[in-house]
Design a protein around this motif. Sequence first.
Motif, PDB file in Angstrom:
ATOM      1  N   ASN A 187      72.667  41.252  58.030  1.00 27.15           N
ATOM      2  CA  ASN A 187      73.023  41.535  56.638  1.00 27.15           C
ATOM      3  C   ASN A 187      73.188  43.027  56.374  1.00 27.15           C
ATOM      4  OD1 ASN A 187      70.374  42.419  56.700  1.00 27.15           O
ATOM      5  ND2 ASN A 187      69.565  40.777  55.416  1.00 27.15           N
ATOM      6  N   GLY A 188      72.986  43.846  57.411  1.00 25.13           N
ATOM      7  CA  GLY A 188      73.192  45.278  57.254  1.00 25.13           C
ATOM      8  C   GLY A 188      72.115  45.983  56.467  1.00 25.13           C
ATOM      9  N   LEU A 189      70.997  45.309  56.205  1.00 27.98           N
ATOM     10  CA  LEU A 189      69.939  45.900  55.387  1.00 27.98           C
ATOM     11  C   LEU A 189      68.789  46.389  56.251  1.00 27.98           C
ATOM     12  CD1 LEU A 189      69.743  43.345  52.430  1.00 27.98           C
ATOM     13  CD2 LEU A 189      71.083  45.448  52.586  1.00 27.98           C
ATOM     14  N   ALA A 190      68.283  47.583  55.914  1.00 27.69           N
ATOM     15  CA  ALA A 190      67.100  48.100  56.593  1.00 27.69           C
ATOM     16  C   ALA A 190      65.837  47.562  55.934  1.00 27.69           C
ATOM     17  CB  ALA A 190      67.096  49.624  56.559  1.00 27.69           C
ATOM     18  N   GLY A 191      65.930  47.219  54.636  1.00 32.52           N
ATOM     19  CA  GLY A 191      64.778  46.684  53.896  1.00 32.52           C
ATOM     20  C   GLY A 191      65.085  45.288  53.380  1.00 32.52           C
ATOM     21  N   ILE A 192      64.342  44.850  52.365  1.00 32.20           N
ATOM     22  CA  ILE A 192      64.568  43.521  51.820  1.00 32.20           C
ATOM     23  C   ILE A 192      65.635  43.585  50.734  1.00 32.20           C
ATOM     24  CG2 ILE A 192      62.131  43.009  52.278  1.00 32.20           C
ATOM     25  CD1 ILE A 192      61.756  42.748  49.258  1.00 32.20           C
ATOM     26  N   SER A 193      66.330  42.474  50.531  1.00 29.31           N
ATOM     27  CA  SER A 193      67.476  42.459  49.622  1.00 29.31           C
ATOM     28  C   SER A 193      67.066  42.558  48.154  1.00 29.31           C
ATOM     29  CB  SER A 193      68.269  41.167  49.838  1.00 29.31           C
ATOM     30  OG  SER A 193      69.313  41.058  48.886  1.00 29.31           O
ATOM     31  N   TRP A 194      67.898  43.280  47.385  1.00 29.09           N
ATOM     32  CA  TRP A 194      67.743  43.339  45.937  1.00 29.09           C
ATOM     33  C   TRP A 194      68.256  42.061  45.280  1.00 29.09           C
ATOM     34  CZ3 TRP A 194      65.727  47.593  43.300  1.00 29.09           C
ATOM     35  CH2 TRP A 194      65.613  48.782  44.025  1.00 29.09           C
TER      36      TRP A 194
END
Length: 509
Positions: A187-194
């Motif tokens: 998903n291309g995210l380093a953290g958790i999704s907003w």
Amino acid sequence: MADGGMFGDALRQPPVNIEAEQALLGAILVNNRAYALIDEIVEPEHFSVAIYGRIFDACQKIINAGRQADPITIRDYIEGDVLLGRKSAAEILSGLLCSNVSHTVVKSYGVAVRDAWVRRCLFKTCSETLDLCCRPGDESAADIVDGLENGLLELARGTDEAQPTVSLAASMEQARRAAISAARRGNGLAGISWGYRALDRMTGGMMPSAMYLLGARPAMGKTSLGFGIAVRSAAAGHSVLFWSGEMTAPQLGARAGAAWAGLSTQAVFTGRRYDIPEDIETGEREILSDWQWRDLEKGEQAASNLSLEIDTQSRITVAKLRSRARRMARSKKGLDLIVIDYVGLMSAGSTYEDQRSYERITKVSGQLKQLATELQIPILVLAQLNRETERRDDKRPMMSDLRDAGALEQDADMIMLLHREHYYLKKQQDAGLAPKDRESAEDFANRVSMLEQRVQASVGKADVLIPKNRQGPEGTCHLRFTNRTTWFRDVSEDELSPAWVVAEQGESG
């Protein structure tokens, strides 16, 4: 410390470890290399014998100044000190030299000294709580519990072991491995999704241990956006705790139901239709149709797949929030995100501080930042901006509008400011424009027409301004807001699309 009274505290002496204190100081005085092994573990206040704490403080100052701490240099610091009592400095120091241990085992003695201090602090806190429980006074049971929880929270924060230093090479390796993990998640995210693509693209997701601040003036929709982030992040596969200080669980549930069923929040609260006119004769509105009730039930079923817990206890302290968060973190579902709505309604656990807004929010802000670090999860904190926005011609919020919000501006890793221009333009239009001095009728008509155009063009538009971001770029994210359902969506989303979509297993990473 509370007197023992009927509980026999006089028979339970506060725990001390004088032998460890003597051995520790003796080791330092014989070989200053011992100090480097315990300088991040022990502080002067950890000693139960006051003169020993004074000697350790002197050792700190002398060694940190690059000089040798030994009986001769220390004697100059403590000679004549009232803490010596009837003994001379030479007597005290010679006794310590006889108690010294090898510097190779001095760290265990430092841990023992610190452990005894923690136990004394616990002894004091618990004794004072017992005293309050049995002494007539103004404190309610809830006040006593708050005091105990805050005391334990402060103690827990003070007992964390020192974080080891990390080399630049090791820190770069950690960052590279985190990037590999993020890339593999897909998903291309380093953290958790907003839960909102615009925010995910701008920030890369919410990072562990970070504190995010969402500020807005009343009526901008900060609760709606904060709750939307909580729901959509949970739909992305994360476990979320949402605390609300001004709304009940049924009220929040009504918002989610309205968003899912495409109904106005008023329709969900009343059970009647607002999508069609009221009856001309009776003035009453029809009860919701069967298909609308079914849509609400489908929303409940969709929500049953989300790991989202709602806490609405009023005036909650960070200590209470911490205990609930830790309990949730230990559960099977775990805990990935906390959303606070809003920080101005939290309590610092002290009547004195609660009476002073700036001090209260400053203390709460620091505790929330500490909680994010402790649990290794992001915390989203909602805050109300001051009235400066209302006094400006340009109503777009600025970071300076947070000046009354304690240390929030400094503590936050990222600051977001929510703005809906339509709210202010519609307010201006409803109030009516007045002709300016020497303004022609034609110019006035053009100004009214231009305002009408701006009102129409701004319908549903919302901006999330990001003026501070320690972990990425600053900028503006564009969202859409549906006033009828009080729900935010990405600009690319259809207003009739589901309010949230549960991610496939493994999609969230």
